[in-house]
Write a protein that holds these residues in place. Structure first.
Motif, PDB file in Angstrom:
ATOM      1  N   CYS A  66       0.852  -1.194   0.000  1.00 40.22           N
ATOM      2  CA  CYS A  66       0.000   0.000   0.000  1.00 40.22           C
ATOM      3  C   CYS A  66       0.885   1.240   0.000  1.00 40.22           C
ATOM      4  O   CYS A  66       1.995   1.219   0.548  1.00 40.22           O
ATOM      5  CB  CYS A  66      -0.910   0.005   1.229  1.00 40.22           C
ATOM      6  N   ASP A  68       0.377   3.827   1.657  1.00 44.35           N
ATOM      7  CA  ASP A  68       0.519   4.247   3.059  1.00 44.35           C
ATOM      8  C   ASP A  68       1.337   3.178   3.765  1.00 44.35           C
ATOM      9  O   ASP A  68       0.832   2.095   4.072  1.00 44.35           O
ATOM     10  CB  ASP A  68      -0.877   4.384   3.687  1.00 44.35           C
ATOM     11  N   ALA A 149      -7.034   3.721   8.943  1.00 38.94           N
ATOM     12  CA  ALA A 149      -7.725   2.915   9.956  1.00 38.94           C
ATOM     13  C   ALA A 149      -7.511   3.505  11.355  1.00 38.94           C
ATOM     14  O   ALA A 149      -8.423   3.496  12.188  1.00 38.94           O
ATOM     15  CB  ALA A 149      -7.228   1.476   9.896  1.00 38.94           C
ATOM     16  N   CYS A 183     -10.609   1.225   5.382  1.00 40.48           N
ATOM     17  CA  CYS A 183     -10.116   0.252   4.401  1.00 40.48           C
ATOM     18  C   CYS A 183     -10.411  -1.194   4.801  1.00 40.48           C
ATOM     19  O   CYS A 183      -9.489  -2.008   4.987  1.00 40.48           O
ATOM     20  CB  CYS A 183      -8.632   0.439   4.133  1.00 40.48           C
ATOM     21  N   CYS A 270      -6.591  -1.939   9.026  1.00 40.57           N
ATOM     22  CA  CYS A 270      -7.099  -2.140   7.664  1.00 40.57           C
ATOM     23  C   CYS A 270      -6.724  -3.524   7.143  1.00 40.57           C
ATOM     24  O   CYS A 270      -6.092  -4.306   7.840  1.00 40.57           O
ATOM     25  CB  CYS A 270      -6.486  -1.064   6.782  1.00 40.57           C
ATOM     26  N   ARG A 274      -0.240  -5.353   8.803  1.00 44.38           N
ATOM     27  CA  ARG A 274       1.152  -5.761   8.650  1.00 44.38           C
ATOM     28  C   ARG A 274       1.830  -5.906  10.005  1.00 44.38           C
ATOM     29  O   ARG A 274       1.984  -4.909  10.717  1.00 44.38           O
ATOM     30  CB  ARG A 274       1.904  -4.712   7.824  1.00 44.38           C
TER      31      ARG A 274
END
Ligand code: SF4
Length: 281
Positions: A66, A68, A149, A183, A270, A274
């Protein structure tokens, strides 16, 4: 006493910063695959397929999944019998973030402060929570936490008389209000108890637990399952396009609190959920 070197921490932190942004965790990837089978809306299925394809491309080409690339947030369990040599732990983590985000061509998303809004240029400072634990290892949990998020997250000091029904109602209202802005499909992290700041930390900490792993307390685990069903009945769906996959998982952490309090925090994550963990031995 075991010695852990500053440079070792820098190098390993740099690696997990890149890895977390390029390689979606197996737990999240498996949750996508499962959602593809259970999602009832055609457009929802299509969005999940695209998310899987996106994760595959990011991994194959070693590029961020992503744009972001997140705030680097760490929970570090530091064994009380180890000694860090050559500098401080927090400095080593920040140097690792700077190195990892720089080498990995990851977007720098951190500003000096919200009043001047100038970018620090290297994605530092990271947010570092330190837990002192038994032993002589250092375990580093890292998440590259997406801003969208995080922006839709919330905390409320409920009244004890609101009870568990009030807690559920509040959590559902936050997910509903977030709609597509966080998201989805989401991982919903919830902290219940502690005090004002501890509750927010608990919600964040819950997001580090792998997807599909329920809380060890069966009562809390049951609450996670119930909230997951309720959230997936909201109809928000993948990327807010409608469907029954609004959340990939719900995580709850609970702690003691004051007799007059019922703090609840909802930290949304989201689909680019990660997280990486390494242990320095
Ligand atoms: S919230 Fe997550 S998916 Fe959305 S833009 Fe940020 S990192 Fe990407």
């Amino acid at each position: 006493m075991k010695k852990i070197h500053y440079e070792n921490i820098v190098e390993q932190v740099a690696e997990i910063c890149k890895k977390s942004n390029y390689n979606l965790g197996e737990d999240v990837y498996s949750a996508f695959k499962l959602a593809l089978q259970t999602e009832q809306s055609e457009i929802g299925k299509e969005v999940i397929s695209q998310l899987i394809e996106n994760a595959d491309i990011a991994k194959a080409e070693q590029v961020p999944m992503c744009q972001d690339t997140g705030t680097a947030v760490f929970i570090v369990e530091v064994g009380q019998d180890c000694h860090i040599v050559g500098g401080s732990l927090v400095d080593a983590i920040n140097e690792g973030v700077k190195k990892g985000y720089g080498e990995g061509y990851l977007r720098n998303s951190i500003i000096y402060n919200p009043l001047n809004r100038k970018n620090t240029g290297d994605n530092t400072p990271a947010i570092v929570h330190i837990d002192l634990v038994e032993g002589d290892n250092i375990t580093i949990h890292m998440t590259a936490k997406g801003g969208g998020a995080e922006n839709m997250s919330d905390l409320k000091m409920l009244k004890p008389s609101d009870g568990i029904e009030g807690v559920k109602k509040y959590i559902l209202s936050i997910v509903k209000e977030a709609g597509p802005n966080a998201c989805p499909p989401l991982v919903v992290g919830i902290g219940i108890g502690g005090n004002f700041e501890r509750c927010a930390y608990l919600a964040k900490k819950s997001l580090f637990r792998p997807l599909g792993v329920r809380h060890e307390d069966p009562v809390v685990a049951e609450l996670e399952e119930e909230l997951m069903s309720e959230i997936n009945r909201l109809g928000i769906g993948p990327q807010g396009m409608g469907g029954n996959t609004t959340a990939l998982d719900v995580k709850v952490e609970v702690e003691s609190c004051h007799i007059a309090a019922l703090p609840v925090a909802v930290n949304l994550n989201c689909h680019a959920s990660r997280h990486q963990t390494i242990t320095l031995t």
